[in-house]
Motif scaffolding. Structure first.
Motif, PDB file in Angstrom:
ATOM      1  N   ASP A 104       0.844  -1.187   0.000  1.00  0.00           N
ATOM      2  CA  ASP A 104       0.000   0.000   0.000  1.00  0.00           C
ATOM      3  C   ASP A 104       0.881   1.239   0.000  1.00  0.00           C
ATOM      4  N   GLN A 105       0.636   2.135  -0.930  1.00  0.00           N
ATOM      5  CA  GLN A 105       1.424   3.360  -1.022  1.00  0.00           C
ATOM      6  C   GLN A 105       0.842   4.495  -0.179  1.00  0.00           C
ATOM      7  N   ASP A 106      -0.398   4.340   0.243  1.00  0.00           N
ATOM      8  CA  ASP A 106      -1.053   5.411   0.999  1.00  0.00           C
ATOM      9  C   ASP A 106      -0.580   5.378   2.454  1.00  0.00           C
ATOM     10  N   PRO A 107       0.062   6.447   2.953  1.00  0.00           N
ATOM     11  CA  PRO A 107       0.580   6.430   4.331  1.00  0.00           C
ATOM     12  C   PRO A 107      -0.517   6.268   5.384  1.00  0.00           C
ATOM     13  N   GLY A 154       9.469  16.169  11.344  1.00  0.00           N
ATOM     14  CA  GLY A 154       8.044  16.084  11.032  1.00  0.00           C
ATOM     15  C   GLY A 154       7.171  16.394  12.234  1.00  0.00           C
ATOM     16  N   ALA A 155       6.000  16.934  11.956  1.00  0.00           N
ATOM     17  CA  ALA A 155       4.999  17.224  12.990  1.00  0.00           C
ATOM     18  C   ALA A 155       3.657  16.701  12.494  1.00  0.00           C
ATOM     19  N   TRP A 156       2.883  16.116  13.412  1.00  0.00           N
ATOM     20  CA  TRP A 156       1.634  15.430  13.044  1.00  0.00           C
ATOM     21  C   TRP A 156       0.531  15.883  13.979  1.00  0.00           C
ATOM     22  N   ASP A 157      -0.670  16.058  13.426  1.00  0.00           N
ATOM     23  CA  ASP A 157      -1.779  16.535  14.261  1.00  0.00           C
ATOM     24  C   ASP A 157      -2.483  15.423  15.033  1.00  0.00           C
ATOM     25  N   GLY A 158      -2.050  14.187  14.866  1.00  0.00           N
ATOM     26  CA  GLY A 158      -2.609  13.074  15.637  1.00  0.00           C
ATOM     27  C   GLY A 158      -3.790  12.380  15.004  1.00  0.00           C
ATOM     28  N   GLU A 161      -6.263  11.348   9.103  1.00  0.00           N
ATOM     29  CA  GLU A 161      -6.337  12.223   7.919  1.00  0.00           C
ATOM     30  C   GLU A 161      -5.127  13.135   7.811  1.00  0.00           C
ATOM     31  N   GLY A 162      -4.446  13.369   8.928  1.00  0.00           N
ATOM     32  CA  GLY A 162      -3.293  14.266   8.915  1.00  0.00           C
ATOM     33  C   GLY A 162      -1.978  13.588   8.579  1.00  0.00           C
ATOM     34  N   VAL A 163      -2.000  12.262   8.325  1.00  0.00           N
ATOM     35  CA  VAL A 163      -0.764  11.541   8.028  1.00  0.00           C
ATOM     36  C   VAL A 163      -0.348  11.787   6.581  1.00  0.00           C
ATOM     37  N   ARG A 164       0.896  12.195   6.400  1.00  0.00           N
ATOM     38  CA  ARG A 164       1.492  12.386   5.080  1.00  0.00           C
ATOM     39  C   ARG A 164       2.850  11.675   5.065  1.00  0.00           C
ATOM     40  N   GLU A 165       3.442  11.556   3.902  1.00  0.00           N
ATOM     41  CA  GLU A 165       4.748  10.911   3.819  1.00  0.00           C
ATOM     42  C   GLU A 165       5.766  11.642   4.679  1.00  0.00           C
ATOM     43  N   GLU A 166       5.677  12.987   4.730  1.00  0.00           N
ATOM     44  CA  GLU A 166       6.674  13.769   5.456  1.00  0.00           C
ATOM     45  C   GLU A 166       6.552  13.631   6.973  1.00  0.00           C
ATOM     46  N   ASN A 167       5.391  13.204   7.482  1.00  0.00           N
ATOM     47  CA  ASN A 167       5.273  13.013   8.929  1.00  0.00           C
ATOM     48  C   ASN A 167       4.920  11.570   9.290  1.00  0.00           C
TER      49      ASN A 167
END
Length: 376
Positions: A104-107, A154-158, A161-167
C-alpha cells in the motif's frame, strides 16, 4: 461473495456508534450476545470482502458510495479496540499478517494496518506469559519496525487524515510508543537497540520544537514516554539506555569540538569504549588509575560548537529525570565517573556553566545514594 452495497457515511456512522460506548452500556446477556453476533456478521460479510478490494483502483474514480480501504481499516481498528471478545473471536495473527502483506502506497492506510498489528500484539501479550510463543507474533512487530523512518523530523496533528509521507515517521513512532511494552517483549535485541537509538536521537533540538502545541513531534512523544510509569518497568530498554546515552554524549562532543584539543580527546577516549552495560562497570577503576597517574586539571579553553553543546545539554538533562533507583549501584558509580570526566571538559568550555552545574548536581545525587541501604 460480492460485498454488499455500502455508503461511506454508513461506515462513519458505525464508527461513531461503537466509539460512543453503546456496546459498553450495561445490558442483558441475551442482548449483549445479539450485539456480538451482529459485530461478527459485520466482520465476516462486510469487512472481509472489503479488505480484499485492492488498495488502489484503476484510472476510474472510486464510486461515491464506495467504502475506501481507509474507512474499512479504521472501522476494523475501532472494533478491535472496543471489544476484547470481538478480537478473540475474529482476529488472528495470520489474519493480521495478511493485512501487512498488502502493498500500500497510501501512508494513512499503512499506519492503520500497523496500528491493528500492534493492537493485536498488545492483546496477545496481555493474555500470555510468553507472547513470543504465539506463532509469528514477533513477525508483526518486526514488520512494523521495518517501516520506521530514519528521519526524526516532522509534525503530526494526531489524526489519520493528517498523516502524510513527510510526517509518517512521527505517526509510526507514536504507534510504537503507545504499544511499547509488547513491542519490547516481542522485538529482537537489535530491534530494541534501534528503538533506544531513536529515543536518544529524538532528544536533539530541531525546528520541530517550535511547532504548535497540539502537534505531535518525535521529541514530544519521547518526553511523554519518559514520564510514563510503564517506561521504567521495561528491562529490555533499561539494560542498554545508559550506555546508549553516554555513547551519544561522547560522539556529540567528539564531533562538536571546534578545534582539536588533546586534553578533551584524552578524557573522551576513556568514555568512548562504553558501548555496552557490561563495559560500564570497568570505568570506575580506569578513572581511579588515571587520577593516580595523571593531573586531572585542564588549563586550556575548549571550543565546542553551539549545536553540539545544546544536544549534550538535552542528553544530560534527561539523566536528571530518572529516579535514582532506576540504575543499579554499578551503573550509578559509572555515571558518577562519566559525569566527573565530562565536568572537567565543561569547566573549560565557554558558556557551559549550566552543564557543569548539572553534572555536579547529578553526581552528588548518585554519590549520596551509596549511603541509602534501601537502594541496590
Amino acid at each position: 461473495m460480492e460485498p454488499p452495497p455500502h455508503n461511506h457515511i454508513v461506515a462513519t456512522l458505525i464508527c461513531h456508534l461503537i466509539e460512543s460506548g453503546v456496546p459498553k452500556v450495561s445490558t442483558s446477556a441475551p442482548l449483549a450476545a445479539s450485539f456480538d453476533r451482529r459485530l461478527d456478521a459485520l466482520f465476516s460479510t462486510v469487512l472481509i470482502p472489503l479488505l480484499n478490494i485492492p488498495a488502489t483502483t484503476p484510472s476510474k474514480k472510486r464510486a461515491r458510495n464506495a467504502v475506501s480501504p481507509k474507512d474499512t481499516l479504521n472501522l476494523l481498528l475501532i472494533l478491535t479496540q472496543s471489544s476484547a471478545s470481538f478480537w478473540s473471536r475474529n482476529i488472528s495473527t495470520p489474519f493480521v499478517l495478511s493485512l501487512l502483506d498488502t502493498h500500500d502506497q497510501d501512508p494513512q492506510t499503512r499506519l492503520l494496518r500497523m496500528r491493528i498489528a500492534l493492537l493485536h500484539c498488545e492483546s496477545v501479550a496481555s493474555g500470555s506469559l510468553d507472547p513470543r510463543a504465539e506463532d509469528s507474533c514477533a513477525s508483526l512487530v518486526s514488520r512494523v519496525l521495518e517501516n520506521r523512518t530514519e528521519s526524526i523530523d516532522g509534525a503530526w496533528d494526531g489524526t489519520v487524515e493528517g498523516v502524510r509521507e513527510e510526517n509518517f515517521g512521527v505517526a509510526v513512532w507514536a504507534a510504537v510508543v503507545d504499544h511499547l511494552v509488547p513491542v519490547c517483549h516481542l522485538a529482537s535485541a537489535d530491534q530494541v537497540e534501534s528503538i533506544v537509538d531513536t529515543l536518544v536521537r529524538s532528544l536533539k533540538p530541531s525546528e520541530m520544537d517550535a511547532a504548535e502545541a497540539h502537534f505531535i513531534t518525535f521529541k514530544r512523544l519521547t518526553g511523554r514516554l519518559l514520564q510514563s510509569v510503564q517506561f521504567y518497568e521495561l528491562r529490555q530498554i533499561r539494560d542498554i539506555l545508559l550506555s546508549t546515552l553516554i555513547s551519544a554524549i561522547v560522539k556529540t562532543m567528539e564531533s562538536g569540538l571546534a578545534s582539536p584539543n588533546k586534553d578533551a580527546i584524552a578524557v573522551l577516549s576513556l568514555l568512548a569504549p562504553l558501548k555496552s552495560s557490561k563495559a560500564l562497570t570497568s570505568l570506575s577503576p580506569a578513572i581511579a588509575n588515571l587520577m593516580q597517574t595523571h593531573s586531572m586539571s585542564m588549563t586550556t579553553h575548549i571550543s565546542v560548537k553551539s549545536d553540539a553543546l545544546a544536544l549534550v545539554t538535552e542528553l544530560i538533562a534527561v539523566l536528571n529525570t530518572f529516579p535514582t533507583c532506576y540504575f543499579t549501584i554499578h551503573e550509578r558509580d559509572c555515571l558518577v565517573g562519566a559525569l566527573f570526566l565530562l565536568e572537567l571538559i565543561f569547566a573549560n568550555v565557554p558558556h557551559a556553566q549550566r552543564l557543569s552545574a548539572m553534572c555536579r548536581r547529578i553526581t552528588a545525587r548518585f554519590m549520596e545514594s551509596r549511603d541509602d541501604t534501601l537502594l541496590t
